[in-house]
Motif scaffolding. Structure first.
Motif, mmCIF file in Angstrom:
data_model
loop_
_atom_site.group_PDB
_atom_site.id
_atom_site.type_symbol
_atom_site.label_atom_id
_atom_site.label_comp_id
_atom_site.label_asym_id
_atom_site.label_seq_id
_atom_site.Cartn_x
_atom_site.Cartn_y
_atom_site.Cartn_z
ATOM 1 N N ARG A 239 12.102 55.555 48.085
ATOM 2 C CA ARG A 239 11.893 55.949 49.439
ATOM 3 C C ARG A 239 12.935 55.523 50.373
ATOM 4 O O ARG A 239 13.313 54.524 50.254
ATOM 5 C CB ARG A 239 10.606 55.187 49.829
ATOM 6 N N ASN A 241 15.080 55.209 54.256
ATOM 7 C CA ASN A 241 14.937 54.959 55.660
ATOM 8 C C ASN A 241 13.803 54.136 55.950
ATOM 9 O O ASN A 241 13.040 54.109 56.949
ATOM 10 C CB ASN A 241 14.979 56.167 56.447
ATOM 11 N N VAL A 242 13.290 53.266 55.505
ATOM 12 C CA VAL A 242 12.059 52.377 55.423
ATOM 13 C C VAL A 242 12.089 51.527 56.535
ATOM 14 O O VAL A 242 13.254 50.981 56.830
ATOM 15 C CB VAL A 242 11.642 51.683 53.969
ATOM 16 N N SER A 243 11.160 51.197 56.935
ATOM 17 C CA SER A 243 11.159 50.186 58.201
ATOM 18 C C SER A 243 10.067 48.957 57.609
ATOM 19 O O SER A 243 10.138 47.974 58.267
ATOM 20 C CB SER A 243 10.407 50.692 59.313
ATOM 21 N N GLU A 244 9.429 49.182 56.566
ATOM 22 C CA GLU A 244 8.761 47.949 55.946
ATOM 23 C C GLU A 244 8.539 48.188 54.346
ATOM 24 O O GLU A 244 8.735 49.557 53.975
ATOM 25 C CB GLU A 244 7.319 48.093 56.561
ATOM 26 N N ALA A 253 18.837 47.105 50.322
ATOM 27 C CA ALA A 253 19.037 46.597 51.652
ATOM 28 C C ALA A 253 20.414 47.060 52.334
ATOM 29 O O ALA A 253 21.328 47.353 51.415
ATOM 30 C CB ALA A 253 18.679 45.279 51.912
ATOM 31 N N SER A 257 20.218 41.928 58.233
ATOM 32 C CA SER A 257 18.750 41.431 58.669
ATOM 33 C C SER A 257 17.788 42.372 57.700
ATOM 34 O O SER A 257 17.333 43.463 58.032
ATOM 35 C CB SER A 257 18.407 41.994 60.028
ATOM 36 N N LEU A 259 15.054 43.856 55.271
ATOM 37 C CA LEU A 259 13.499 43.504 55.248
ATOM 38 C C LEU A 259 12.929 42.646 54.388
ATOM 39 O O LEU A 259 13.362 42.299 53.335
ATOM 40 C CB LEU A 259 12.778 44.936 55.087
ATOM 41 N N MET A 299 16.559 50.874 52.842
ATOM 42 C CA MET A 299 16.815 50.632 54.273
ATOM 43 C C MET A 299 17.849 51.949 54.708
ATOM 44 O O MET A 299 18.669 52.226 54.066
ATOM 45 C CB MET A 299 17.351 49.195 54.665
ATOM 46 N N PRO A 300 17.749 52.318 55.999
ATOM 47 C CA PRO A 300 18.673 53.124 56.609
ATOM 48 C C PRO A 300 20.151 52.818 56.762
ATOM 49 O O PRO A 300 20.642 51.575 56.605
ATOM 50 C CB PRO A 300 18.365 53.482 58.136
#
Length: 322
Positions: A239, A241-244, A253, A257, A259, A299-300
């Motif tokens: 998955r 560009n996840v935000s969670e 990551a 920062s 997640l 992550m993005p």
């Protein structure tokens, strides 16, 4: 069993002899480990396709130790010569018209009248090429569509027993495959982003076409390696560009920062360094591709510089499997 030998004079001589006699050898480059075979030998090139399970319409990159050998295989125009002078040795592959008297196996080009060719920037790769005195066809040393290897053990994990030898030169510095630039016509087009960025190319030769990569099918030969829609793929779903993070997922990551909530996390670069992230990408994907995780959340990554090539590989890793 496939033996891993630390690169030295004896192992380089042994590898060069294997290549000259039509055998396959895995060896390090600055990008990823390559599965090398004599590019002038039909049987050796066919064996590369067989060992990888690679589609026959997917061409191979020919590696050479210098521009002089390249000129024996392809027609080098003025733009290509400028690029060779600027970026060779280095992670730039040029697609150029094949010479009529070229000794390259036709299988290298997958039926096309062009050849993808480069000069690697790795002392062991160059020493091997000079010792073998032939062009070496060398896609990444892994099963087709899987994660590219950046360490000798990665190669053994994938190809143990299928090839006689792996030259161990440590971890690959760049960690992403080469940029592929089509120079066969007046319109320069990037076919695959990689270690040479758009900015670096355009500073040297002006604007290049950085359009969408073709979605190929088995009826049409690709003009370059690395253009398959699904490629560099782990066993787990990916998955982007996840935000969670979802329950049971591993996290790839990026930045200071990461997640929270991942079952396990690897950070491509805690400082947000794209060069460091590129070098870690394939190794970290392998580390997270384990059955105890439900998927790999990513992550993005900024779509600038080397981030373009990183995101290209991640999109292919996440593409629908067919």
């Amino acid at each position: 069993m496939t033996e891993i030998l630390i690169a030295n004079k004896d192992s380089l001589d042994k590898a060069a002899n294997l290549l000259r006699t039509g055998k396959l050898v895995a060896f390090p480059t600055e990008t990823v480990y390559g599965l090398g075979g004599n590019a002038e030998n039909d049987s050796a090139v066919a064996e590369i396709y067989a060992v990888k399970g690679r589609p026959s319409f997917n061409p191979l990159i020919v590696h050479v130790p210098d521009i002089e050998m390249a000129e024996r295989y392809v027609k080098v125009n003025s733009v290509a010569r400028d690029l060779m002078s600027s970026f060779w040795p280095g992670p730039l592959t040029l697609v150029l018209p094949r010479r009529e008297d070229s000794k390259l196996s036709l299988l290298v080009s997958a039926g096309l009248d062009t050849v993808a060719i480069r000069m690697p920037a790795h002392s062991i790769a160059l020493a091997l090429l000079k010792a073998a005195e032939i062009g070496i066809a060398a896609p990444s040393a892994n099963r087709s569509g899987r994660i590219s290897p950046t360490q000798a053990q990665h190669v053994k994990d994938e190809l143990n027993g299928l090839i006689p030898m792996i030259l161990d030169g440590g971890k690959c510095e760049v960690g992403l495959e080469s940029t592929v630039l089509d120079c066969a016509s007046d319109k320069l087009k990037v076919l695959r982003p990689g270690g040479i960025t758009k900015e670096m190319l355009e500073e040297k030769i002006g604007k290049v076409d950085w359009g969408n990569v073709i979605k190929p099918n088995s009826e049409n030969a690709l003009s370059s390696p690395g253009m398959l829609e699904s490629h560099y793929a782990p066993s787990l779903a990916v998955r982007l560009n996840v935000s969670e993070v979802r329950e049971g997922e591993a996290l790839l990551a990026f930045g200071s920062s990461p997640l929270l909530g991942a079952k396990h996390m690897e950070n491509l670069s805690p400082t947000g360094d794209l060069k460091e992230a590129a070098a870690h990408l394939f190794a970290f994907l392998r580390m997270l591709d384990l059955p105890e995780y439900k998927a790999i959340a990513v992550m993005p990554i900024p779509e600038i510089g080397l981030g373009v090539a990183i995101n290209d590989r991640l999109r292919r890793a996440a593409a629908e499997r067919k």
